[in-house]
Design a protein around this motif. Structure first.
Motif, PDB file in Angstrom:
ATOM      1  N   UNK A   1      39.501  34.257  40.664  1.00 13.66           N
ATOM      2  CA  UNK A   1      39.820  33.613  41.937  1.00 13.66           C
ATOM      3  C   UNK A   1      39.716  34.692  43.010  1.00 13.66           C
ATOM      4  N   UNK A   2      38.570  34.673  43.710  1.00 13.04           N
ATOM      5  CA  UNK A   2      38.299  35.709  44.716  1.00 13.04           C
ATOM      6  C   UNK A   2      38.805  35.302  46.105  1.00 13.04           C
ATOM      7  N   UNK A   3      39.491  34.159  46.228  1.00 10.56           N
ATOM      8  CA  UNK A   3      39.929  33.735  47.563  1.00 10.56           C
ATOM      9  C   UNK A   3      40.862  34.788  48.162  1.00 10.56           C
ATOM     10  N   UNK A   4      40.720  35.007  49.468  1.00 11.15           N
ATOM     11  CA  UNK A   4      41.554  36.051  50.065  1.00 11.15           C
ATOM     12  C   UNK A   4      42.369  35.536  51.252  1.00 11.15           C
ATOM     13  N   UNK A   5      42.526  34.199  51.327  1.00 11.43           N
ATOM     14  CA  UNK A   5      43.261  33.652  52.480  1.00 11.43           C
ATOM     15  C   UNK A   5      44.724  34.103  52.484  1.00 11.43           C
ATOM     16  N   UNK A   6      45.235  34.508  51.307  1.00 15.52           N
ATOM     17  CA  UNK A   6      46.627  34.975  51.252  1.00 15.52           C
ATOM     18  C   UNK A   6      46.808  36.286  52.017  1.00 15.52           C
ATOM     19  N   UNK A   7      45.688  36.952  52.366  1.00 19.12           N
ATOM     20  CA  UNK A   7      45.818  38.236  53.064  1.00 19.12           C
ATOM     21  C   UNK A   7      45.864  38.063  54.580  1.00 19.12           C
TER      22      UNK A   7
END
Ligand code: FAD
Length: 248
Positions: free
Chosen positions: A137-143
């Motif tokens: 899971x490469x999503x980075x919206x948490x950053x």
């Protein structure tokens, strides 16, 4: 974790304690790739028992000690052990892992490293489908709300590896695929905390945790040499995935 078809072809599929019919990779928030290939979790206990019983039924003799030194004469080699015993051999196979001192390489061993922090956790709930293993899971919206983490993540990104067992039991592992030098373990943990918060995953209890550090790539052993390398010391860890038990 391994691909089920690879373990089937080795006759080891009875050592899997859980399988998922397919996998998925979140490339980013808008794109997900589905892999039509079953994935399984290896039961370390089952695999060890099966390999050991195969040894026993083939009359392998065991000797419990640490290998201290290996010596070679013209027609014979010997293993000197920490308990003072000396074992004679016509061929010595070294399966003592990445840090072996008994194997010679033609170049200095300057590895990259995979580092990961994983937890098997009891959670209130999680957003992942139970029939899919999440390979990456490469999503980075948490950053978005963690600008100091985002800066470093753009240089050395990490992804989440997820094995959902039930709606309350899940294995989660934040992973840096490969970097040189190795990413700090604390940084990996901080990113995992930020990601779980963003996904709304509340951890009730951690049942097991693991620190994973795998040397990746590096030179191959010199051939020929008097000791045969096998496993992590022989360069058979896949240089871009870190798998050794699975091939890809
Ligand atoms: C947390 C974690 C998760 C992983 N997950 C996966 C995965 O999902 N899939 C995958 O393919 N790979 C995975 N890996 C990588 C994989 O575990 C390693 O590549 C593999 O274990 C290397 O196997 P090995 O037999 O060469 O060495 P090791 O497993 O390190 O075994 C070496 C053995 O030799 C013994 N030894 C060392 N020195 C001596 C001595 N002088 N005398 C006697 N005995 C000695 C050690 O005690 C040890 O028992 C993972 C690694 C970690 C750390």
């Amino acid at each position: 974790g391994v691909w089920v078809d690879e373990f089937e072809s080795l006759g080891l599929d009875d050592c899997l304690d859980k399988t998922w019919p397919m996998c998925c990779v979140y490339i980013n928030d808008h794109k997900t790739k589905y892999l039509d290939r079953a994935y399984g979790r290896v039961s370390r206990k089952e695999l060890k028992t099966k390999l050991l019983s195969g040894c026993v039924s083939n009359q392998v003799k065991f000797h419990k000690a640490k290998v201290w030194k290996i010596e070679h004469q013209e027609f014979e080699s010997s293993v000197v052990c920490s308990d003072g015993s000396e074992l004679k051999a016509s061929l010595i196979v070294d399966a003592s892992g990445f840090t072996s001192h008994f194997i010679e390489y033609d170049k200095p061993r300057s590895h990259g490293y995979q580092i990961a922090h994983g937890i098997l956790a009891e959670v209130d709930n999680h957003p992942f489908d139970l029939d899919k293993m999440v390979l990456m899971d490469w999503r980075d919206s948490h950053l978005g709300s963690e600008p100091y983490l985002r800066k470093d993540n753009s240089k050395i990104p990490t992804f989440l590896y997820v094995m959902p067992f039930s709606s309350n039991l899940i294995f989660l592992e934040e992973t840096s695929l490969v970097s040189r030098p190795v990413l700090s373990y604390m940084e990996v943990k901080k990113r995992m905390v930020a990601r779980l918060r963003h996904l709304g995953i509340k951890v009730r209890s951690v049942i097991e945790d693991e620190k994973c550090l795998i040397p990746m790539g590096g030179p191959l052993p010199i051939i020929p040499q008097s000791v045969m390398a096998i496993g992590g010391n022989s360069g058979i860890v896949h240089p871009s995935t870190g798998y050794m038990v699975a091939r890809t």
